[in-house]
Design a protein around this motif. Sequence first.
Motif, short mmCIF file in Angstrom:
data_model
loop_
_atom_site.label_atom_id
_atom_site.label_comp_id
_atom_site.label_asym_id
_atom_site.label_seq_id
_atom_site.Cartn_x
_atom_site.Cartn_y
_atom_site.Cartn_z
N ALA A 176 63.50 1.55 48.25
CA ALA A 176 62.03 1.66 48.16
C ALA A 176 61.54 1.09 46.83
O ALA A 176 60.45 0.53 46.75
CB ALA A 176 61.61 3.12 48.32
N VAL A 177 62.34 1.22 45.78
CA VAL A 177 62.01 0.59 44.49
C VAL A 177 62.09 -0.92 44.64
O VAL A 177 61.20 -1.66 44.21
CB VAL A 177 62.97 1.08 43.38
CG1 VAL A 177 62.64 0.38 42.06
CG2 VAL A 177 62.89 2.59 43.22
N LYS A 178 63.14 -1.38 45.28
CA LYS A 178 63.34 -2.83 45.46
C LYS A 178 62.22 -3.45 46.29
O LYS A 178 61.82 -4.60 46.05
CB LYS A 178 64.70 -3.05 46.13
CG LYS A 178 65.19 -4.49 46.09
CD LYS A 178 66.60 -4.57 46.66
CE LYS A 178 67.09 -6.02 46.64
NZ LYS A 178 68.46 -6.11 47.20
N LEU A 179 61.71 -2.73 47.28
CA LEU A 179 60.63 -3.23 48.13
C LEU A 179 59.26 -3.16 47.45
O LEU A 179 58.29 -3.72 47.96
CB LEU A 179 60.58 -2.46 49.45
CG LEU A 179 61.73 -2.70 50.43
CD1 LEU A 179 61.63 -1.75 51.61
CD2 LEU A 179 61.75 -4.15 50.93
N GLY A 180 59.19 -2.47 46.32
CA GLY A 180 57.93 -2.38 45.59
C GLY A 180 57.11 -1.16 45.90
O GLY A 180 56.02 -0.98 45.35
N TYR A 181 57.58 -0.29 46.78
CA TYR A 181 56.84 0.95 47.05
C TYR A 181 56.90 1.88 45.84
O TYR A 181 55.95 2.60 45.56
CB TYR A 181 57.43 1.68 48.26
CG TYR A 181 57.22 0.97 49.59
CD1 TYR A 181 55.95 0.61 50.01
CD2 TYR A 181 58.29 0.65 50.42
CE1 TYR A 181 55.75 -0.03 51.23
CE2 TYR A 181 58.11 0.01 51.63
CZ TYR A 181 56.83 -0.34 52.03
OH TYR A 181 56.64 -0.97 53.23
N PHE A 202 52.40 -8.81 50.81
CA PHE A 202 52.00 -9.16 52.18
C PHE A 202 53.19 -9.06 53.13
O PHE A 202 53.09 -8.48 54.22
CB PHE A 202 51.43 -10.59 52.20
CG PHE A 202 51.19 -11.11 53.59
CD1 PHE A 202 50.10 -10.69 54.32
CD2 PHE A 202 52.06 -12.02 54.18
CE1 PHE A 202 49.87 -11.16 55.61
CE2 PHE A 202 51.85 -12.49 55.46
CZ PHE A 202 50.75 -12.06 56.18
N GLU A 203 54.32 -9.59 52.74
CA GLU A 203 55.51 -9.57 53.61
C GLU A 203 55.95 -8.14 53.88
O GLU A 203 56.31 -7.79 55.00
CB GLU A 203 56.64 -10.35 52.94
CG GLU A 203 57.90 -10.46 53.78
CD GLU A 203 58.99 -11.25 53.08
OE1 GLU A 203 60.11 -10.73 52.97
OE2 GLU A 203 58.72 -12.38 52.63
N THR A 204 55.89 -7.29 52.85
CA THR A 204 56.32 -5.90 53.00
C THR A 204 55.44 -5.16 54.01
O THR A 204 55.93 -4.43 54.87
CB THR A 204 56.28 -5.18 51.64
OG1 THR A 204 57.14 -5.88 50.73
CG2 THR A 204 56.75 -3.74 51.76
N ILE A 205 54.11 -5.39 53.93
CA ILE A 205 53.19 -4.70 54.84
C ILE A 205 53.22 -5.33 56.23
O ILE A 205 53.31 -4.63 57.25
CB ILE A 205 51.76 -4.72 54.28
CG1 ILE A 205 51.68 -3.90 52.99
CG2 ILE A 205 50.78 -4.17 55.31
CD1 ILE A 205 50.34 -3.98 52.28
N ALA A 206 53.16 -6.67 56.28
CA ALA A 206 53.05 -7.36 57.57
C ALA A 206 54.30 -7.20 58.42
O ALA A 206 54.24 -7.24 59.66
CB ALA A 206 52.76 -8.84 57.35
N LEU A 207 55.45 -7.01 57.78
CA LEU A 207 56.69 -6.81 58.52
C LEU A 207 57.03 -5.32 58.64
O LEU A 207 58.10 -4.98 59.15
CB LEU A 207 57.85 -7.56 57.85
CG LEU A 207 57.72 -9.10 57.81
CD1 LEU A 207 58.92 -9.72 57.11
CD2 LEU A 207 57.57 -9.68 59.21
N ALA A 208 56.13 -4.46 58.16
CA ALA A 208 56.33 -2.99 58.24
C ALA A 208 57.71 -2.59 57.73
O ALA A 208 58.43 -1.82 58.36
CB ALA A 208 56.13 -2.51 59.67
N LYS A 209 58.07 -3.11 56.56
CA LYS A 209 59.40 -2.84 56.02
C LYS A 209 59.54 -1.38 55.61
O LYS A 209 58.67 -0.83 54.93
CB LYS A 209 59.68 -3.74 54.82
CG LYS A 209 59.87 -5.21 55.17
CD LYS A 209 60.28 -6.01 53.96
CE LYS A 209 60.56 -7.47 54.31
NZ LYS A 209 60.96 -8.26 53.12
N VAL A 210 60.64 -0.78 56.02
CA VAL A 210 60.94 0.61 55.67
C VAL A 210 62.25 0.62 54.89
O VAL A 210 63.24 0.02 55.31
CB VAL A 210 61.07 1.49 56.93
CG1 VAL A 210 61.47 2.92 56.56
CG2 VAL A 210 59.76 1.50 57.71
N SER A 211 62.25 1.28 53.77
CA SER A 211 63.47 1.35 52.96
C SER A 211 64.54 2.15 53.67
O SER A 211 64.24 3.11 54.39
CB SER A 211 63.17 1.98 51.60
OG SER A 211 62.87 3.36 51.75
N THR A 212 65.79 1.76 53.49
CA THR A 212 66.90 2.52 54.06
C THR A 212 67.51 3.48 53.04
O THR A 212 68.51 4.14 53.31
CB THR A 212 68.00 1.56 54.57
OG1 THR A 212 68.46 0.75 53.48
CG2 THR A 212 67.47 0.66 55.67
#
Length: 809
Positions: free
Chosen positions: A677-682, A662-672
């Motif tokens: 991107a692995v760490k964020l779960g994508y 939820f936090e990843t999607i709701a905050l529109a997190k983009v990997s740098t």
Amino acid sequence: MEKRIEKAGIIGAGVMGATIAAQLANVGIETTLLDIIPPDLTEEDKAKGLVQESEAFRNKLALQGIQTALASKPASFYLPENAKRIRVGNLADHLEWLKDVQWIIEVVIERLDIKKIVFEKIETVLQPGTLITSNTSGIPAKDLCDGRSENFKKHFAITHFFNPPRYMKLLEIVPGPDTLPEAIEYLADVSEKILGKGVVYAKDTPNFVANRIGIFSVFHVIQAMIDLGLTIEAIDELTGPMIGHPNSATFRTSDLVGLDTIVHVANNVYEGTPNDEKREMFKEPKLVKEMLDRNLLGEKTKQGFYKKAKEGGKTVILSMDYNTMEYTPREKVKLASLEAAKNISGTAGKIKALYYADDAAGKFTFSTLSETLIYSANRIPEIADDILNLDNAMKWGFAWKMGPFEIWDAIGVDSSVTKMKEASYPIPDWVKEMLDLGKTTFYKREAGTSSFYDPSIKDYREAPVRPGVILLPALKEREKKVAGNQGASLIDIGDGIACLEFHTKMNAMGDDIVNMVIKSVDMVSRDFEGLVIANHADMFSAGANLPLVLFTAQEEEWDDLEWMVKTFQDTFMKLKYLDKPVVAAPAGMALGGGCEICLAADRVRYGAETYMGLVEVGVGVIPAGGGSKELLLRNTEHLFEVQPGGVYPKQIELMPYVARAFETIALAKVSTSGPEAVKLGYLRPQDKMTVNRDLLIEDAKKTVLAMNLEGYQPPRPDMEIRVGGKDTLAVLKMAVWTLHEQGYATDHDVTVSEKVAHVLSGGQVLPDTRVSEQYLLDLEREAFVSLCGDPKTQARMEHMLTTGKPLRN
């Protein structure tokens, strides 16, 4: 030289030394970073209780280097924890550590006497066969090798990294007089395959290749600007993306690099090239000298060609008026040929239009470009053996889209030479000879093979293709395309593997791409052994076609919009359950739908510089191509039932894992980076990285082949997914409400976030209910379509399309 580079040592922990260490650590090389012991304790050191014997004091400079690299923007590390791969020390206490490394890189101050002292120390611990290189930007290799042992000389080279090392592809390699060919070959192989560099073989001449051409070009730009009375902002318009150069163009780049650094490089050329026909051009222009006298060096002194100022509580950027040396508000640039060029498609067409224009912009482009092209031609073979190396140096080191000789081809060699002659420019003899031989381009392509003109043989020579590089345009020229439309192509890349390539603007996904995904699934199932999804563009994919979504919503064509989303979902589900392995190979931006198609693949072979995210909330909707469902799966698929004592089944609590999605999607997190991107779960831990993008498609292909060798089994489509239900939904809603009450979330943020929470929780069902994938897809689709009907969502979409920035309403 068979030894793999597992450990490296760097001497010198300044900005370059520390950031080179960061890149070595990024790719898994255990790195030792050494510097000198500071001469004295500072008051700050004493306040910390440090003494001369304290490790924190003795290793202070190396420790500071790591902290600088960690704080750098853009980030030097793929992940901050990569810094743990760097061991810090000092030359007095820890020189022995270098006995265990396979590569030592010297990155100390640009003074030959100091470098020689460092090399003497290195010689006391240097093992047979260890590579030793210098990051000098201009000191000759022959001088650096002077007086060294035979072992040192045989394994020495200059490796000139460009700043910042993580992002700049160029690595100039200059051998010493006695360097073993196999040492250079091994160094280049490691640099390309492990560090991800583009290697240019340079001659042992002042400032090598890229800086020699680049500084000449900058100083001539300044001279032409003054001669034509153009403004600084006009020059940056004319020397930026319009001609395929970076957004920072000429003067913003100068401010970032530092005017003193540019002058130092120019002086190095001036002193070291007494026979250069343009030697006087490397003397600092009058404007530059005055700026140095006033300490207007750029970012490091907070003012250079530009300056930030506060006006009405806002930060504004002022530009220098070089006539008065005062800063004034930037003026809008109005040049007829510049405006006309903006409407021409393609970098080559824009450059050509400007080069032959008659107004001030045309005169400027003709003057600066002609000088740079002629100067580049006169440097062959002085600084590089061929035009290919010189072009690559400018593309990889200065981020030009086209090298000088590629640009010359774009404007027309024959016609441009005629124009140059009319303006009394002396044309290099070998260029005239080439034209006299009836050869009117520097490069040519035939049947998928690229060749370049080599003046030493007075003919074309085939451009070497490195093993492991798959070029999709070349395969299409060889008629390997098996299907395609305007938006995408399916290409046979050999060994029974097909590659789906997108080629729309920003690779945005519309009907063409969706239709080709569907067709590719059918064709691969029937005719191939697996599928790679990849392309060569800067953006893997910017996501769905937002203008089309907005138009459909504004027209209130809700059935059409629902059908569009359902088609997207069904297409990605077909891809997910294809009976052959699918490997996505993203690099650059993979946003929204570009991320979702990666989530639908069996595996992802990602480029190191992959910036991945589900960013739909920024335009007031949620990921609805299966992205919300897949991110939930990635965060919960590792959870399992346990039965303590074998009596009562107990399930691991879902809430923390759903909250992460939820936090990843709701905050529109983009990997740098890809690893983030692995760490964020994508991405999953089994998804692997390729640092050199040139090798990415080949590595993805190898992944498909390996999956088949292992006995690929497609996933089953009858998956059941455990969801948190109404209890999880209530907790997530409470978190959103709290953020709203604290002023961190707007009213519409709450509306959108609650829709995300609804999907990820599985809606108003009991905790631990098991649902199908289709159930979650239906929730996604309902949320997406309903949000599109909200005027605030439509306002977000309009704002993004007109400004390129998200609206917080």
